[in-house]
Design a protein around this motif. Structure first.
Motif, short mmCIF file in Angstrom:
data_model
loop_
_atom_site.label_atom_id
_atom_site.label_comp_id
_atom_site.label_asym_id
_atom_site.label_seq_id
_atom_site.Cartn_x
_atom_site.Cartn_y
_atom_site.Cartn_z
N ARG A 110 -5.25 6.62 0.12
CA ARG A 110 -6.02 7.85 -0.28
C ARG A 110 -5.12 7.98 -1.38
O ARG A 110 -5.65 8.67 -2.63
CB ARG A 110 -5.64 8.86 0.61
CG ARG A 110 -6.75 9.89 0.27
CD ARG A 110 -7.13 10.63 1.37
NE ARG A 110 -5.66 11.38 1.55
CZ ARG A 110 -6.03 12.88 2.79
NH1 ARG A 110 -7.06 12.79 3.42
NH2 ARG A 110 -4.88 12.63 3.55
N LYS A 111 -3.42 8.65 -1.38
CA LYS A 111 -2.73 8.91 -2.47
C LYS A 111 -2.55 8.33 -3.87
O LYS A 111 -2.39 8.40 -5.01
CB LYS A 111 -2.11 8.91 -1.81
CG LYS A 111 -0.68 9.98 -2.92
CD LYS A 111 -0.99 11.27 -2.94
CE LYS A 111 0.15 12.67 -3.56
NZ LYS A 111 -0.75 14.09 -3.61
N ASP A 123 -4.59 11.88 7.69
CA ASP A 123 -4.55 13.18 7.25
C ASP A 123 -3.46 12.73 9.05
O ASP A 123 -3.32 14.54 9.30
CB ASP A 123 -5.39 13.98 7.92
CG ASP A 123 -5.63 14.62 6.55
OD1 ASP A 123 -5.58 14.34 5.34
OD2 ASP A 123 -7.20 14.88 6.05
N ASP A 139 -0.16 14.17 8.21
CA ASP A 139 -0.16 15.57 7.03
C ASP A 139 0.64 16.95 7.85
O ASP A 139 0.48 17.50 8.71
CB ASP A 139 -1.29 15.81 6.55
CG ASP A 139 -0.90 17.43 5.38
OD1 ASP A 139 -0.81 16.89 4.48
OD2 ASP A 139 -2.18 18.38 5.48
N ALA A 168 3.57 11.51 -0.89
CA ALA A 168 2.59 11.56 -0.47
C ALA A 168 2.30 11.78 0.84
O ALA A 168 0.74 11.97 0.11
CB ALA A 168 2.53 10.06 -0.99
N ASN A 193 2.86 14.00 2.63
CA ASN A 193 2.46 15.19 2.56
C ASN A 193 3.77 15.73 4.32
O ASN A 193 3.94 16.33 5.23
CB ASN A 193 1.79 16.22 2.63
CG ASN A 193 1.63 17.26 3.02
OD1 ASN A 193 2.74 17.95 2.23
ND2 ASN A 193 0.29 18.06 2.55
#
Lengths: 282, 282
Positions: free
Chosen positions: B22-23, B131, B134, B160, B162
């Motif tokens: 995703r990143k 996520d 995250d 990236a 997090n």
């Protein structure tokens, strides 16, 4: 239904008041609490419409929502005092002793033994909310001993609060709840204690705690004023549950010590079946 | 960063893949799994861009996300095979044995020992989501033994995703995790077992289980393939945690048997302080 009176305006009593008032806007809800702070908060928060030191003669339902060890005497006093058209319901987490205590009371027909399976790890009137009881299970014991006409008032209230009714005898209730509720609280409190003892050596240990730890230790935030009495009131059943739990922990301790991966795997796979069982309950 | 390779495409490996893709939309993510079903699902779900039986020579990072007991041999094999510019990161829940195993490996500088404190009670690629990592804590061990240039690649990936980085030695990691993670899983599995044993007598017991029970028993749904190896890999620390826990349970058992309400109240009030400690960790 025109008037209810709530004794004990904490999480559960408070949520009953809020839920009932939302459904019956005209309902008078009087109430009392041993704590003047709780009583004031209950008025401010709209849990009750008026503070009263005891139920009025024309009260439809008196709800007892105080800690388990106080309910016996309170139930007898309340039955002694109420008018002939009033029903008393208690919401205590243990039922056997209470039902035994009033078995020969002249107003036994005006009592209904209840236990809503609802709560959070927080307590007091500020923790109360109108939806706490929505779609929760309400266990009722010794229904046959309660006056038919008065029971109809109770059903009206329970239906308004969207409670799902279950019926069982008080001994069965206490035996079951020791396993599916009281044991969880003991295990969670002791887990919290064990990790806090470790923390005395290693300050930053909680920084590494994930959602799994938070989930298992959540109940260790529960109110001692509520839980210490439950543990002693339902002593025999809780000891039986606790002995089974300790025995299982000692068993898995042995398998870990032996490094018996296969046996650990088999045990866990078997226990995984709790997924289906928990999902069934929904 | 152009290419990563993931070995083990379950909840954690899968979520790394989804989060990284995703990143970095241009990133090539190759991967492998011992299960052909998992491998197919990982492709269908977009966790990897291509199935490969081992990392390409020009792979930037190889992520090892298999059960704890398989990581030792896998780490050695992977280090033996990779090109000179590739970093290997493992995500295992135990760190001491792994770090010891490769301490004298000629490519030790190409290895980084990691453990993200992230997971759910579900497993496999279908449980993965972008996520999951995250704002989670990522513990890194023996950072000083990893090549500086290769570490920069790792930081780029962690940033990236997090992740919040923490550093500690492997022994400290394993000692802490036994208390704040592994013990919770053992307690939850044994709680599930105890109640299921009771259920053999009383079929409807789960109907009375509330959210408190669900919370304490949630981890009993966890994957045996992941957890049986953790319990044996981190045996000594888990036995120490378990012994402390059983001792606390026996202590409270004694207080319940004596009906010592005051002492139970005091203990619980003290343990309630875990509220502040848990909130601090947020």
């Amino acid at each position: 239904m025109n008037k209810i009176h709530i004794i004990g305006l904490g999480l559960l009593g408070g949520s009953f008041g809020l839920g009932a008032r939302r459904k019956f806007p005209e309902l008078k809800v009087t109430g009392q609490d041993i704590s003047s702070d709780n009583l004031r908060d209950a008025q401010t928060l709209g849990i009750i419409t008026e503070a009263k030191e005891q139920a009025d003669e024309d009260t439809d339902i008196v709800i007892l929502a105080t800690p388990a060890d106080s309910l016996g005497d309170l139930l007898v006093q309340t039955l002694d005092q109420i008018g002939p058209e009033t029903l008393v319901i208690d919401l205590g987490s243990t039922k056997s002793k209470l039902c035994q205590k009033v078995t020969n009371h002249p107003k036994r027909k005006q009592y209904l033994a209840g236990h809503p399976i609802a709560g959070t790890e927080y307590s007091g009137p500020k923790a109360a909310f109108a939806d706490l009881l929505d779609r929760k299970v309400m266990i009722l014991c010794e229904m046959e001993k309660t006056d038919l006409h008065l029971k109809e008032k109770a059903y009206q209230l329970f239906e308004a609060l969207n409670l799902k009714l279950r019926f069982m005898d008080p001994e069965e209730h206490d035996r079951h709840l020791a396993f599916v509720s009281h044991l969880s609280h003991v295990s969670s409190f002791m887990l919290g204690k064990t990790v806090m003892q470790k923390m005395a050596d290693d300050k930053n240990i909680f920084d590494m705690a994930g959602s799994g730890f938070a989930s298992t230790v959540r109940l260790a935030k529960s109110s001692p004023a509520m839980w210490a009495p439950i543990l002693t009131e339902n002593k025999d059943n809780i000891l039986a549950a606790l002995d089974g739990y300790i025995s299982n922990l000692q068993d898995i301790r042995g398998k870990i010590a032996e490094g018996d991966s296969d046996s650990l795997y088999q045990d866990m796979a078997e226990i995984n079946k709790i997924r289906d069982i928990l999902d069934l309950g929904k």
